[in-house]
Structure formats: structure tokens, C-alpha cells
Design an enzyme around this catalytic site. Structure first.
Site, PDB file in Angstrom:
ATOM      1  N   ASP A   1       0.865  -1.168   0.000  1.00  0.00           N
ATOM      2  CA  ASP A   1       0.000   0.000   0.000  1.00  0.00           C
ATOM      3  C   ASP A   1       0.914   1.234   0.000  1.00  0.00           C
ATOM      4  O   ASP A   1       2.127   1.153   0.256  1.00  0.00           O
ATOM      5  CB  ASP A   1      -0.956  -0.007   1.207  1.00  0.00           C
ATOM      6  CG  ASP A   1      -2.172   0.906   0.973  1.00  0.00           C
ATOM      7  OD1 ASP A   1      -2.120   1.740   0.046  1.00  0.00           O
ATOM      8  OD2 ASP A   1      -3.156   0.805   1.728  1.00  0.00           O
TER       9      ASP A   1
HETATM   10  C1  NOJ Z   1      -3.992   3.981   0.216  1.00  0.00           C
HETATM   11  C2  NOJ Z   1      -5.177   3.084   0.412  1.00  0.00           C
HETATM   12  O1  NOJ Z   1      -5.093   2.419   1.645  1.00  0.00           O
HETATM   13  C3  NOJ Z   1      -5.350   2.060  -0.691  1.00  0.00           C
HETATM   14  O2  NOJ Z   1      -6.557   1.395  -0.498  1.00  0.00           O
HETATM   15  C4  NOJ Z   1      -5.283   2.716  -2.031  1.00  0.00           C
HETATM   16  O3  NOJ Z   1      -5.480   1.751  -3.039  1.00  0.00           O
HETATM   17  C5  NOJ Z   1      -3.953   3.399  -2.181  1.00  0.00           C
HETATM   18  N1  NOJ Z   1      -3.830   4.416  -1.149  1.00  0.00           N
HETATM   19  C6  NOJ Z   1      -3.758   4.027  -3.560  1.00  0.00           C
HETATM   20  O4  NOJ Z   1      -4.575   5.111  -3.719  1.00  0.00           O
END
Ligand code: NOJ
Length: 735
Positions: A268
Site C-alpha cells: 500500500d
Molecule cells: C492507500 C489506500 O489504503 C489504498 O486502499 C489505495 O489503493 C492506495 N492508497 C492508492 O490510492
């Protein structure tokens, strides 16, 4: 439609040979480049971005959101770089792109996997036409606590529904050639138990036993991978003390060991460097070492792999085979997507974006997601020639219909309740004698709840009362704005915002019946509203067709059919609250002191699975084909549970018939009920239908503390039910 999502990751010798041949020509910097992903908003500010792509120092981007830009980037990557490797372009296409569907939690209320698959397919088509071929979805974290803002993104609290929704959405997103020549890959997230965080607080801690991991949190991931998901995203929280993005057991034991996952894992956003903040890694090098050894192949946004991998290799802290394995998996996805042959997207595909069929599906999805919670004296559907008071800013706020994660949604595309009423006035069966609007309260302007709730506005209140007094019935649009739900938007208060409560209480004094329309990304606590108002429709954040879908239900042209995918509490103090809790040792029946709150009813306001329609449906004559079946996990013996479902009304309806079981005595005691099946059926007026569910012993087991799936002989209770509290009850035994 041909759909081979299941085989998406199937290992193909020719493709593997192609990967080997590319890798044989790659220099270390190019391999590391493949493992580095940045957001376009960020990367495009780097003056050297073209040169970085040309030199193969980046392999993936996210959030580009524009076909021409994607084509330009791909041209540099494929035609001007040494090895011509295309870029992987990802984005959060969570519930539609331009055609915004209800939030996933809302759509889960449809209990309709075909619909979930179809809406994911629409999202894939529009995203592909815009140049995005990798979606960071579905979000499949089981969530038991509505304080957590991200509960909006998933399918709610139940494992069985969670598995079905996860698989359906993966199939939809990964529809082969969703637009001619282009296929999308999905990325179930966040691995794993991200929805179990203490206090319902984001980026925090979860303590979950191995048995519960295997019974509750891992099954949707297994289902998503079995449906063919090609990638997976790591999670931000700590799980049993260890950051999930550095959790060896999750990755080495489960994902690559037991499940033999051959796809790609992306960290993430900045999750790798967060290992330092989480207290696991002493510095950036160690964070990168941990992440790579855990099994994260692509680094989203931390720059860790880009800046530290070469040094770690030189110092022999990591094995080169780990880099090779990551690069192989990344290239595998690029090949599977056909990006080497078709890196560009033609403009001819853009006609799918927001096309009529997509809008129609968004309307159907919103219709099926809305849950009727209360309907005293059949006040709904509305009757012809009433004087309607539409009260509340949310009845006119188009942007607030879109929900969290609407990266490409536009307020101007969304239809509010007010717009739907206005545009339909002449041909609506309602033939309303008058329709008046009053704003009644102001919506918070800032992004965060606590410090931004405007005070009750006395002028708006007076106007609302005036409008209400001229009406026969009040439709009060209430709830939380989108900006209160989603990532990093957790709440300690699940009530309606105070000014909305105050307006409602004042409107009550007019004596007019009130229909409450709730817009929310989570379960709100509506105890007072439920006791005092005539009717409640839970609309979630319903997407661009909000107004049309709500009006279809208010008018009665659509009979409500949504069922709650999460338990609605009476009060936030009950959180976490879910139907599959275990039985207490001292229940009310035992007398004396028992499990209870002294200041409020202990049980929920509305149970999981609950939802009314405008019809009366009766459940009759439960029959079980056998009283005993073999307890052996691999036994093929099954039993049938039947009931007669009768539509006693004079209108068509949809009933979501649910099958629950309870294992009466087990070495690890089982939840009070567990959903094991459901059927969403159409019933004509007066129709009686025999429904049959099948159960095998392998449906009835659980994981022991060694992580082994077992079944145990003994008595089971079974219900065919309209929700997780009621139903026809029977019993059988496993021998
Ligand atoms: C952080 C989030 O937790 C995740 O779900 C998301 O896909 C990513 N950012 C990218 O935007």
C-alpha cells in the site's frame, strides 16, 4: 460474455520463456525500476520524468486518469526505452469510474452477485477506455465496526457474503476483453484483517487469533484468488503486534505457502517506509529488507526499493533471487494484460464512458441497494396527489451522492432526489399536488467531522417548518456527507449530525408523518429516529442515479429489496457489533446478572440481513431431508433444507431468503448464527415457492487453534430466515 478471470494467472510456458528472455537482458537498475511505482500527480512534477521512463527506472504509475497521457507515457516506455517494457497503470476504481455506482457496502445490500459482477465490469470498461488497466479493488476486508470509515468500501460484516462479493467483483473487473483488446486486472486488498482494528481506527492495531483469521478474515481473500485475482495489496495496520506489510506468517505461510499465489503483491502507499513508524524497522534500508523478504514485489510510493535495493544487494543483506522473483511476477502481469502487444488505448472506446446502459445499471444497482427499515401504516409507497415537503440539504447535493473513492465521478452527472422529482413531475404516478423544498441544515464544509459541523441555523429551521406545515408528508434527507466516510475518516459518534437531529425533532411537532432518507457510508445509530419516525429508507451513498432510484422506490414502481450487510446499532458504544457473535455464558435466560448494558438494550437496532419490502412474505413449513449426516470433512453426503416462501401481497416482490446454522457445542464454540447461503428470488403476487438449500459437512466446520479445518459431530440448529434474528428453525446432527 466470455469470462476467463479464473485462469488469469495460469502459468504459460511461452509467457514464462518471454519473461526469462527479457530478464536475461535486464540490468539491475531496470529490474529495480520495474519494482517502483509512483502516483502521476507526484511523478509528473519531476522535470526528468520522461528520461526516467526512457531509462527504465520506473515500471508502474497510479492515478493517471487520462487516455492521451497514458498513451504518451506508454509510447516512451515501449518505443524509447532499451527493453520496451510497458508501464503498469493502476488506480482506485472502487465503485465505478465516471458512472459511479453505490458504494460497495451499499451494493452488497443487494445480495446480488450478478449485479456486483456487472457493475465491476462497467467500471473495468470505463477505466480501460481511460487507460487504467489495474484497479486497486475489490476491497474485501471484513469489517465489524462502523466507526471505521473504510467499512464503506467492502461488503460488510459477513464471511459468506464477503466471499461471494469478492469473487463476483474479481470476475467482473477481470472480464476478458472488457473492451475489445483490453483486459483489467484486479487487486483485492488489504491483506489482511485490516477491518479488525481496535477502536475502529484506521492504520492501527488488530489482535486476531489464528482460528479467527482463518474463519473470518482470510476466506474472502482465498475466494478472490480462486476467482483469478492477479494481484493483491498489503495493509497498513499491525496484526498481532507485527505490521501487516512485514508479516511473514501472512505472506510466507499463507499466501505463497498454503495458497501458492503466483501473482503480484503491491505495497500500500508508502507502507514500506511506514514499517519504521510502526516500530519494526530501524531505518529505510531495514524497512526495504523486511518488505522484500516478506514478499512485497512492487513498492507504491515510498521510493524504498528504488533507493535501497542495490545497496542491500551489495551488502548481501538480500538475495538477488528475491528481486528476480518480484520482477518475474510484475512482467507476468504485464504480459497477461497484453500490454506488450497493445500498450495504447484508442479513442474509439471512450463512447462506453457514462453510456446509457451504464447509467441504467447504476440505477438498478442503487434500487437494489436501498434498504427499507421501517414502514409504519404502509406510508410508503407515496400515495397520489400528496403535498410533499422535501427537507434537507442532502436532497439537493449531487456531489454527496457519489460516496467515498469517486476519483473520476462528477457532481454534474449525479441526479439528486430533487432533480428526479422535478424532471418526473408530469409523468410520475405520484401526480403530487405540490412539491416544496427546504434546505433545513448546512452541510459541513471542511473535510473532517468533529470541528466542522455548522450550528443549527434558525432561519433554515423556520423555513423548513413552514414548508413542512404546508405538506401532507415530509421526506427528510439526512446523514453524513461523503467526506465523513472512507479512508482515514473514522468516527466516534454514529448519530445523525446534531443540527439534523434538532430539525427532525422540530419537524415532529408539526404532526406530519416523516420518511427519513439516510445517506451514509457506514451503519449509523438511529434509535430515536426508529422509535419516532414513520418510515426509514437506508440509501447509503447511492451513486449517480441516486435520485431516480430513490424516487422509483418512493413511487412504488420498484419494490424495495435491499438487506443490511451490516448490523445497525442503537449506539456507538455497542461497537464492534455484528450478528455472528458468540453466545455469552450468562445470557438473559439465566436470570440474575447477565451480559447486558445497564443503560440501553444490548441487542442491535436492526439485524444483519434485515430489510422490508412493500409486500408481506411468509416463511412456512421447514423440512430437512435427513436428521443425520456424516461429520467427515470430505464426506459427500449432503442434506436439503426446504421451506415454502409465499408472497401474500398483490405486488411483485424480491425476497432474499437466508440460510443460517449454529453448531450447538464445539471445542471452539461457534457463533450464534452463521450465514451459509442465500437466494434472491422474484415472487409474483400470491406466488408460493419451494426453496431448497443444501449443506455438506464441509460447510459446517471451523479452524482449530492449529489452523486446521475440522468438523465435529454433534447437534446443529438451522434456520431459513428473512434476517439473522428471525426464521423457521430446525435441527440435524453430524455423526
Ligand atoms: C492507500 C489506500 O489504503 C489504498 O486502499 C489505495 O489503493 C492506495 N492508497 C492508492 O490510492
Amino acid at each position: 460474455m466470455k469470462n476467463s478471470s479464473k485462469n488469469f494467472l495460469a502459468i504459460n510456458t511461452a509467457e514464462e520463456a518471454q519473461i526469462s528472455s527479457i530478464m536475461a537482458r535486464m540490468e539491475l537498475s531496470e529490474k529495480i525500476g520495474q519494482m517502483h511505482q509512483l502516483s502521476w500527480q507526484f511523478f509528473s512534477k519531476d522535470q526528468n520524468w520522461e528520461q526516467i521512463i526512457r531509462e527504465g527506472r520506473i515500471g508502474a504509475l497510479l492515478s493517471v486518469r487520462d487516455r492521451d497521457t497514458v498513451n504518451r507515457l506508454q509510447k516512451i516506455a515501449t518505443e524509447e526505452s532499451r527493453l520496451g517494457i510497458p508501464l503498469l497503470i493502476g488506480d482506485d476504481v472502487i465503485h465505478g469510474l465516471r458512472t459511479v455506482f453505490p458504494i460497495p457496502l451499499g451494493e452488497a445490500a443487494s445480495f446480488n452477485p450478478e449485479l456486483m459482477e456487472a457493475s465491476a465490469r462497467v467500471a473495468a470498461k470505463e477505466a480501460l477506455a481511460s487507460g487504467t488497466h489495474w484497479t486497486f479493488a475489490p476491497m474485501i476486508d471484513i469489517a465489524l465496526d462502523s466507526r471505521w470509515g473504510r467499512i464503506a468500501e467492502g461488503a460488510g460484516e459477513d464471511v459468506y457474503l464477503g466471499k461471494i462479493a469478492a469473487a463476483a467483483r474479481v470476475r467482473g473487473f477481470q472480464t476478458e476483453n472488457a473492451i475489445p483488446g483490453h483486459t483489467m486486472v484486479s487487486c483485492p486488498k488489504h491483506f489482511a484483517a485490516y477491518g479488525a482494528m481496535e477502536g475502529g481506527l484506521d492504520y492501527y492495531h488488530a489482535e486476531v487469533s489464528e482460528a479467527r483469521m482463518r474463519d473470518v478474515y482470510l476466506p474472502p481473500f482465498k475466494a478472490a484468488l480462486e476467482a483469478g485475482a492477479g494481484t493483491l495489496m498489503s495493509a497498513y495496520h499491525t496484526l498481532n503486534g507485527i505490521p501487516a506489510s512485514g508479516h511473514q506468517w501472512l505472506y510466507q505461510q499463507i499466501l505463497y505457502g498454503e495458497w501458492d499465489f503466483q501473482g503480484l503483491v503491491v505495497s500500500d502507499w508508502n507502507a514500506i517506509y511506514q514499517l519504521i513508524d510502526q516500530g519494526m524497522a530501524a531505518d529505510k534500508s531495514e524497512a526495504v529488507e523486511i518488505a522484500l523478504k516478506t514478499g512485497l514485489h512492487l513498492d507504491m510510493q515510498s521510493f524504498g526499493y528504488l533507493n535501497k535495493l542495490a545497496e542491500l544487494l551489495q551488502n548481501k543483506r538480500i538475495d538477488p533471487s528475491l528481486i528476480d522473483d518480484a520482477v518475474r511476477r510484475i512482467l507476468r502481469i504485464k504480459i497477461k494484460l497484453g500490454l506488450f502487444e497493445r500498450p495504447f488505448v484508442s479513442s474509439e472506446h471512450s463512447q462506453v464512458i457514462l453510456c446509457v446502459e451504464h447509467r441504467e445499471l447504476a440505477r438498478k444497482s442503487a434500487q437494489q441497494s436501498i434498504v427499507l427499515l421501517k414502514n409504519e401504516s404502509n406510508i410508503l409507497p407515496l400515495k397520489p396527489r400528496q403535498k410533499l415537503a422535501i427537507i434537507g440539504a442532502l436532497a439537493k447535493e449531487a456531489g454527496e451522492m457519489l460516496g467515498t473513492w469517486n476519483t473520476c465521478g462528477l457532481a454534474e452527472d449525479a441526479i439528486t432526489l430533487w432533480q428526479a422529482l422535478e424532471s418526473r413531475q408530469e409523468h410520475s404516478p405520484l401526480q403530487a399536488e405540490s412539491i416544496r423544498y427546504a434546505q433545513a441544515y448546512e452541510l459541513p464544509k471542511a473535510n473532517y467531522a468533529s470541528d466542522s459541523i455548522p450550528e443549527l441555523n434558525q432561519e433554515l429551521l423556520a423555513e423548513a417548518i413552514k414548508v413542512a406545515e404546508q405538506s401532507d408528508i415530509i421526506l427528510f434527507a439526512a446523514g453524513e456527507p461523503c467526506s465523513w466516510s472512507g479512508e482515514a475518516h473514522c468516527r466516534t459518534d454514529l448519530n445523525l449530525p446534531k443540527p439534523q437531529q434538532a430539525v427532525l425533532q422540530a419537524l415532529m411537532k408539526t404532526g406530519k408523518p416523516i420518511v427519513l432518507l439516510v445517506f451514509a457510508g457506514r451503519a449509523l445509530s438511529l434509535e430515536w429516529e426508529s422509535e419516532n419516525l414513520a418510515s426509514i429508507l437506508y440509501c447509503w451513498h447511492p451513486g449517480i442515479e441516486a435520485g431516480n432510484a430513490i424516487l422509483d422506490i418512493l413511487e412504488g414502481s420498484i419494490n424495495p429489496s435491499g438487506r443490511l450487510p451490516i448490523t445497525l446499532p442503537r449506539h456507538v458504544g455497542q461497537m464492534p457489533l455484528y450478528y455472528h457473535q458468540r453466545l455469552p455464558g450468562r445470557s438473559r435466560d439465566n436470570g440474575g446478572n447477565h451480559t447486558r448494558y445497564v443503560d440501553r438494550a444490548t441487542y442491535e437496532l436492526y439485524p444483519f440481513g434485515f430489510g422490508l419490502s412493500y409486500s408481506q412474505v411468509k416463511y412456512k413449513e421447514l423440512q430437512i431431508s435427513k436428521s443425520r449426516i456424516s461429520a467427515k470433512v470430505d464426506s459427500n453426503e449432503w442434506l436439503e433444507i426446504r421451506a415454502e416462501i409465499v408472497n401474500e401481497s398483490n405486488r411483485d416482490c424480491v425476497e432474499v431468503v437466508q440460510l443460517y446454522v449454529h453448531d450447538v457445542a464445539a471445542s471452539i464454540p461457534r457463533p450464534r448464527r452463521e450465514l451459509k447461503g442465500f437466494q434472491r428470488i422474484n415472487l409474483e403476487p400470491g406466488e408460493k415457492r419451494q426453496l431448497v438449500f443444501r449443506l455438506k459437512s464441509s460447510d459446517l466446520g471451523f479452524h482449530n487453534s492449529q489452523g486446521i479445518y475440522i468438523t465435529e459431530p454433534g447437534q446443529f440448529q438451522v434456520w431459513i430466515a428473512p434476517d439473522s434474528r428471525l426464521g423457521l428453525k430446525g435441527e440435524f446432527w453430524l455423526d
